[in-house]
Design a protein around this motif. Sequence first.
Motif, short mmCIF file in Angstrom:
data_model
loop_
_atom_site.label_atom_id
_atom_site.label_comp_id
_atom_site.label_asym_id
_atom_site.label_seq_id
_atom_site.Cartn_x
_atom_site.Cartn_y
_atom_site.Cartn_z
N GLY A 53 0.83 -1.19 0.00
CA GLY A 53 0.00 0.00 0.00
C GLY A 53 0.87 1.24 0.00
N ALA A 54 0.63 2.11 -0.96
CA ALA A 54 1.44 3.34 -1.09
C ALA A 54 1.02 4.38 -0.05
CB ALA A 54 1.28 3.91 -2.50
N ASN A 55 1.87 5.36 0.12
CA ASN A 55 1.59 6.54 0.96
C ASN A 55 1.40 6.20 2.44
OD1 ASN A 55 1.35 8.47 -1.37
ND2 ASN A 55 -0.33 7.07 -1.88
N GLY A 56 2.14 5.18 2.90
CA GLY A 56 2.19 4.91 4.33
C GLY A 56 1.03 4.16 4.93
N THR A 57 0.15 3.61 4.09
CA THR A 57 -0.96 2.79 4.58
C THR A 57 -1.09 1.55 3.72
OG1 THR A 57 -2.20 4.71 5.40
CG2 THR A 57 -3.45 2.69 5.03
N PHE A 58 -1.22 0.40 4.36
CA PHE A 58 -1.42 -0.83 3.58
C PHE A 58 -2.83 -0.85 3.00
CE2 PHE A 58 -2.60 -5.39 3.32
CZ PHE A 58 -1.65 -5.78 2.39
N VAL A 98 3.69 -4.21 4.68
CA VAL A 98 2.67 -3.51 5.46
C VAL A 98 3.25 -2.30 6.18
CG1 VAL A 98 0.97 -3.70 7.31
CG2 VAL A 98 1.41 -5.66 5.80
N ALA A 99 2.69 -1.15 5.86
CA ALA A 99 2.97 0.08 6.60
C ALA A 99 1.64 0.62 7.12
CB ALA A 99 3.63 1.12 5.70
N GLY A 100 1.67 1.28 8.27
CA GLY A 100 0.45 1.90 8.78
C GLY A 100 -0.64 0.88 9.05
N TYR A 101 -1.85 1.22 8.64
CA TYR A 101 -3.00 0.40 8.97
C TYR A 101 -3.22 -0.75 8.00
CZ TYR A 101 -4.41 3.87 12.42
OH TYR A 101 -4.43 4.71 13.52
N ALA A 102 -3.40 -1.94 8.58
CA ALA A 102 -3.90 -3.11 7.85
C ALA A 102 -5.08 -3.61 8.67
CB ALA A 102 -2.82 -4.18 7.71
N VAL A 103 -6.23 -3.03 8.42
CA VAL A 103 -7.38 -3.26 9.31
C VAL A 103 -8.60 -3.68 8.50
CG1 VAL A 103 -6.53 -1.67 11.07
CG2 VAL A 103 -8.00 -0.80 9.24
N VAL A 118 6.38 -6.10 8.08
CA VAL A 118 5.64 -4.96 8.60
C VAL A 118 6.58 -3.89 9.14
CG1 VAL A 118 3.79 -6.56 9.20
CG2 VAL A 118 5.33 -5.78 10.98
N GLU A 119 6.21 -2.65 8.92
CA GLU A 119 6.96 -1.54 9.48
C GLU A 119 6.59 -1.35 10.94
OE1 GLU A 119 6.62 1.85 6.85
OE2 GLU A 119 7.04 0.59 5.10
N LYS A 120 7.49 -0.76 11.69
CA LYS A 120 7.31 -0.69 13.14
C LYS A 120 6.11 0.15 13.57
CE LYS A 120 10.70 3.04 13.92
NZ LYS A 120 11.98 3.36 14.61
N ASN A 121 5.54 0.93 12.63
CA ASN A 121 4.33 1.70 12.95
C ASN A 121 3.06 1.00 12.51
OD1 ASN A 121 4.48 1.98 10.16
ND2 ASN A 121 3.94 4.16 10.16
N ALA A 122 3.15 -0.24 12.06
CA ALA A 122 1.99 -0.95 11.53
C ALA A 122 0.97 -1.22 12.64
CB ALA A 122 2.42 -2.25 10.87
N ILE A 176 9.79 -7.36 11.33
CA ILE A 176 9.55 -5.95 11.57
C ILE A 176 10.72 -5.15 11.00
CG2 ILE A 176 9.19 -4.14 13.30
CD1 ILE A 176 8.16 -6.25 15.19
N VAL A 177 10.41 -4.05 10.30
CA VAL A 177 11.44 -3.21 9.71
C VAL A 177 11.15 -1.75 10.04
CG1 VAL A 177 11.95 -4.82 7.84
CG2 VAL A 177 10.19 -3.08 7.51
N GLU A 178 12.10 -0.90 9.75
CA GLU A 178 11.93 0.53 9.96
C GLU A 178 10.89 1.10 9.00
OE1 GLU A 178 13.38 2.42 12.33
OE2 GLU A 178 14.23 0.56 13.14
N ILE A 179 10.41 2.30 9.31
CA ILE A 179 9.43 2.96 8.45
C ILE A 179 10.00 3.18 7.05
CG2 ILE A 179 8.12 5.12 8.13
CD1 ILE A 179 7.89 5.24 11.19
N ASN A 180 9.18 2.94 6.06
CA ASN A 180 9.52 3.04 4.63
C ASN A 180 10.41 1.90 4.13
OD1 ASN A 180 8.09 5.50 4.32
ND2 ASN A 180 9.89 6.67 5.01
N GLN A 181 10.57 0.86 4.94
CA GLN A 181 11.44 -0.24 4.53
C GLN A 181 10.70 -1.55 4.27
OE1 GLN A 181 14.84 0.04 3.81
NE2 GLN A 181 14.15 2.18 3.95
N SER A 182 9.38 -1.56 4.38
CA SER A 182 8.66 -2.83 4.17
C SER A 182 8.77 -3.31 2.73
CB SER A 182 7.19 -2.69 4.58
OG SER A 182 6.52 -1.71 3.82
#
Length: 256
Positions: A53-58, A98-103, A118-122, A176-182
């Motif tokens: 998912g682009a722009n920080g949200t799955f 997966v970044a951000g929300y996967a809901v 998944v990124e650490k903010n997921a 788990i990876v850093e932000i923008n690294q998924s």
Amino acid sequence: MPIKVEKEYPIYTIIIDNPKVKNAVDGPTATELVDAFRRFEKDDNALVAILWGANGTFCSGANLKVITKGRSNRIERKGNAPMGPSRMELSKPVIAAVAGYAVAGGLELALWCDLRVVEKNAIFGVFNRRFGVPLIDGGTVRLPRLIGLSRAMDMILTGCSVTAEEAFSWGLANKIVEINQSRPEAEKIAKTIASFPQICLNNDRLSTYNQFGLNIKEAMVKEFEYGLKTLDSGEYLSGSKAFSEGIGKHGSFNNE
């Protein structure tokens, strides 16, 4: 179009890109997702797919805002699932980045994939619990198989948020990876998977899925059938020859 495809063979990346609705999926978008995965399945040059998912949200699930506007998700017993591909049985692996929300339905899309980076903010969650929208894309089936009945029931009944760290400890996240690294990490894993003998890898994958619902004796028979298909292909012969020449000894995965 909210679904984009980027090919860097052997990797085939399918992107949900609709930031106005946090990558929520409506009916036409679900159809686009199915079409993209069908093309992946038929593409002999594509060995592993990544769903990102682009722009920080799955993916934030189904787009509830368009239910009354003629773009609602398909609700039929057969054919495409409401979120699109979650009834598909592919012959090749898919990795969720997966970044951000996967809901809600987005969680179900992530569950449908073979692996989840998944990124650490997921954040994972059955957020549709608040609105009376059911899990209808495999959530009640795949979630307990991945993380166990007790934890799955907690998520399903309470709609609680699950962090990346919790998801990893439960077996919902593989890494788990850093932000923008998924996506980069998913690509790295995909390249590793694509480097292995593919007939054996994909038959073992299918055997693993198809053992569900079978007793141990039946599952062992089914595993043997898949193994025979691999052996009949002769794929193992080149691998055996390489090993006899000293490649891959002592557990090494390098070609040396």
